[in-house]
Design a protein around this motif. Structure first.
Motif, PDB file in Angstrom:
ATOM      1  N   SER A   1      -4.027   1.274  -7.534  1.00 23.83           N
ATOM      2  CA  SER A   1      -5.207   1.855  -6.883  1.00 23.83           C
ATOM      3  C   SER A   1      -5.247   3.343  -7.170  1.00 23.83           C
ATOM      4  O   SER A   1      -4.213   3.963  -7.399  1.00 23.83           O
ATOM      5  CB  SER A   1      -5.128   1.660  -5.361  1.00 23.83           C
ATOM      6  N   ASP A   2      -6.417   3.916  -7.099  1.00 25.57           N
ATOM      7  CA  ASP A   2      -6.562   5.351  -7.328  1.00 25.57           C
ATOM      8  C   ASP A   2      -6.219   6.097  -6.033  1.00 25.57           C
ATOM      9  O   ASP A   2      -7.075   6.684  -5.375  1.00 25.57           O
ATOM     10  CB  ASP A   2      -7.982   5.664  -7.800  1.00 25.57           C
ATOM     11  N   ILE A   3      -4.943   6.071  -5.686  1.00 24.54           N
ATOM     12  CA  ILE A   3      -4.500   6.589  -4.390  1.00 24.54           C
ATOM     13  C   ILE A   3      -4.633   8.096  -4.239  1.00 24.54           C
ATOM     14  O   ILE A   3      -4.613   8.604  -3.119  1.00 24.54           O
ATOM     15  CB  ILE A   3      -3.039   6.181  -4.101  1.00 24.54           C
ATOM     16  N   PHE A   4      -4.798   8.826  -5.328  1.00 25.32           N
ATOM     17  CA  PHE A   4      -4.933  10.272  -5.223  1.00 25.32           C
ATOM     18  C   PHE A   4      -6.395  10.729  -5.231  1.00 25.32           C
ATOM     19  O   PHE A   4      -6.673  11.922  -5.162  1.00 25.32           O
ATOM     20  CB  PHE A   4      -4.132  10.964  -6.322  1.00 25.32           C
TER      21      PHE A   4
ATOM     22  N   PHE B   1     -10.919   6.574   3.413  1.00 25.28           N
ATOM     23  CA  PHE B   1     -11.311   5.206   3.764  1.00 25.28           C
ATOM     24  C   PHE B   1     -10.618   4.692   5.024  1.00 25.28           C
ATOM     25  O   PHE B   1     -11.229   4.045   5.856  1.00 25.28           O
ATOM     26  CB  PHE B   1     -11.052   4.265   2.578  1.00 25.28           C
ATOM     27  N   SER B   2      -9.313   4.958   5.187  1.00 27.07           N
ATOM     28  CA  SER B   2      -8.597   4.438   6.354  1.00 27.07           C
ATOM     29  C   SER B   2      -7.300   5.205   6.588  1.00 27.07           C
ATOM     30  O   SER B   2      -6.810   5.912   5.705  1.00 27.07           O
ATOM     31  CB  SER B   2      -8.268   2.953   6.149  1.00 27.07           C
ATOM     32  N   LYS B   3      -6.750   5.031   7.764  1.00 30.68           N
ATOM     33  CA  LYS B   3      -5.447   5.639   8.085  1.00 30.68           C
ATOM     34  C   LYS B   3      -4.351   5.046   7.200  1.00 30.68           C
ATOM     35  O   LYS B   3      -3.442   5.751   6.782  1.00 30.68           O
ATOM     36  CB  LYS B   3      -5.102   5.415   9.555  1.00 30.68           C
ATOM     37  N   LYS B   4      -4.460   3.764   6.921  1.00 26.06           N
ATOM     38  CA  LYS B   4      -3.469   3.117   6.054  1.00 26.06           C
ATOM     39  C   LYS B   4      -3.492   3.757   4.658  1.00 26.06           C
ATOM     40  O   LYS B   4      -2.441   3.996   4.068  1.00 26.06           O
ATOM     41  CB  LYS B   4      -3.721   1.615   5.956  1.00 26.06           C
ATOM     42  N   ASN B   5      -4.675   4.026   4.145  1.00 26.50           N
ATOM     43  CA  ASN B   5      -4.770   4.655   2.821  1.00 26.50           C
ATOM     44  C   ASN B   5      -4.205   6.067   2.828  1.00 26.50           C
ATOM     45  O   ASN B   5      -3.600   6.509   1.857  1.00 26.50           O
ATOM     46  CB  ASN B   5      -6.210   4.661   2.322  1.00 26.50           C
ATOM     47  N   ARG B   6      -4.410   6.808   3.932  1.00 32.13           N
ATOM     48  CA  ARG B   6      -3.804   8.146   4.035  1.00 32.13           C
ATOM     49  C   ARG B   6      -2.283   8.030   4.006  1.00 32.13           C
ATOM     50  O   ARG B   6      -1.602   8.816   3.344  1.00 32.13           O
ATOM     51  CB  ARG B   6      -4.273   8.856   5.303  1.00 32.13           C
ATOM     52  N   LEU B   7      -1.747   7.045   4.697  1.00 36.27           N
ATOM     53  CA  LEU B   7      -0.298   6.823   4.696  1.00 36.27           C
ATOM     54  C   LEU B   7       0.170   6.439   3.295  1.00 36.27           C
ATOM     55  O   LEU B   7       1.190   6.945   2.812  1.00 36.27           O
ATOM     56  CB  LEU B   7       0.087   5.742   5.705  1.00 36.27           C
TER      57      LEU B   7
END
Length: 155
Positions: free
Chosen positions: A114-117, A124-130
């Motif tokens: 995923s393009d996590i950066f 999108f979500s708290k999980k994605n920030r984590l």
């Protein structure tokens, strides 16, 4: 050479899934392949080819799953640490990757799907920030990083 994968893709337990079919192809490249999967108690360890095994963590929550994944992975690698490569697909698997790499000095390939950066990913979500936070801290400890697209590579 032997391969240990840490994965969150429960689809590997489904006959005919894309991941499972890729594993069969990889089976000809490695002496052994072991896949430790973050999966609940309802999943059962299985062998899909003579040299390919899939092992669920059988944990009911993420924290316990991380601990069980480490214990399972350590039990596998401990037998022959000089002949193992380690691969993990996600940021949570990266925590296990760091621990196994440090403990057994096994090369660890981190995979990013995923393009996590991308800033929108984090919004999108708290999980994605984590996930983005974990990736920033785990990826620099990887032996190498593999991405699935040019966009992710640039990011």
């Amino acid at each position: 050479m032997k391969l240990l994968m840490i994965s969150g893709d429960r689809g590997v337990f489904e006959p005919g899934s894309a991941f499972r079919e890729r594993l069969k192809d990889y089976g000809g490249l490695f002496e052994e392949i072991h896949v430790v999967v973050f999966a609940g108690p309802e999943y059962i360890a299985t062998t899909i080819d003579p040299n390919i095994s899939i092992i669920p963590t059988k944990a009911s929550n993420k924290v316990l799953s991380l601990w069980k994944a480490f214990r399972l992975a350590a039990g596998i690698v401990r037998r022959d640490p000089d002949n193992f490569l380690l691969s993990s697909q996600e940021e949570f698997g990266g925590l296990v990757g760091i621990a196994i790499k440090a403990r057994y000095r096994v090369p660890w390939q981190a995979q990013i799907h995923s393009d996590i950066f991308n800033p929108y990913f984090r919004l999108f979500s708290k999980k994605n920030r984590l996930r983005a936070f974990l990736a920033r801290h785990t990826l620099r400890r990887a032996s190498c990083v593999r991405v699935v697209s040019e966009r992710i590579k640039k990011s």
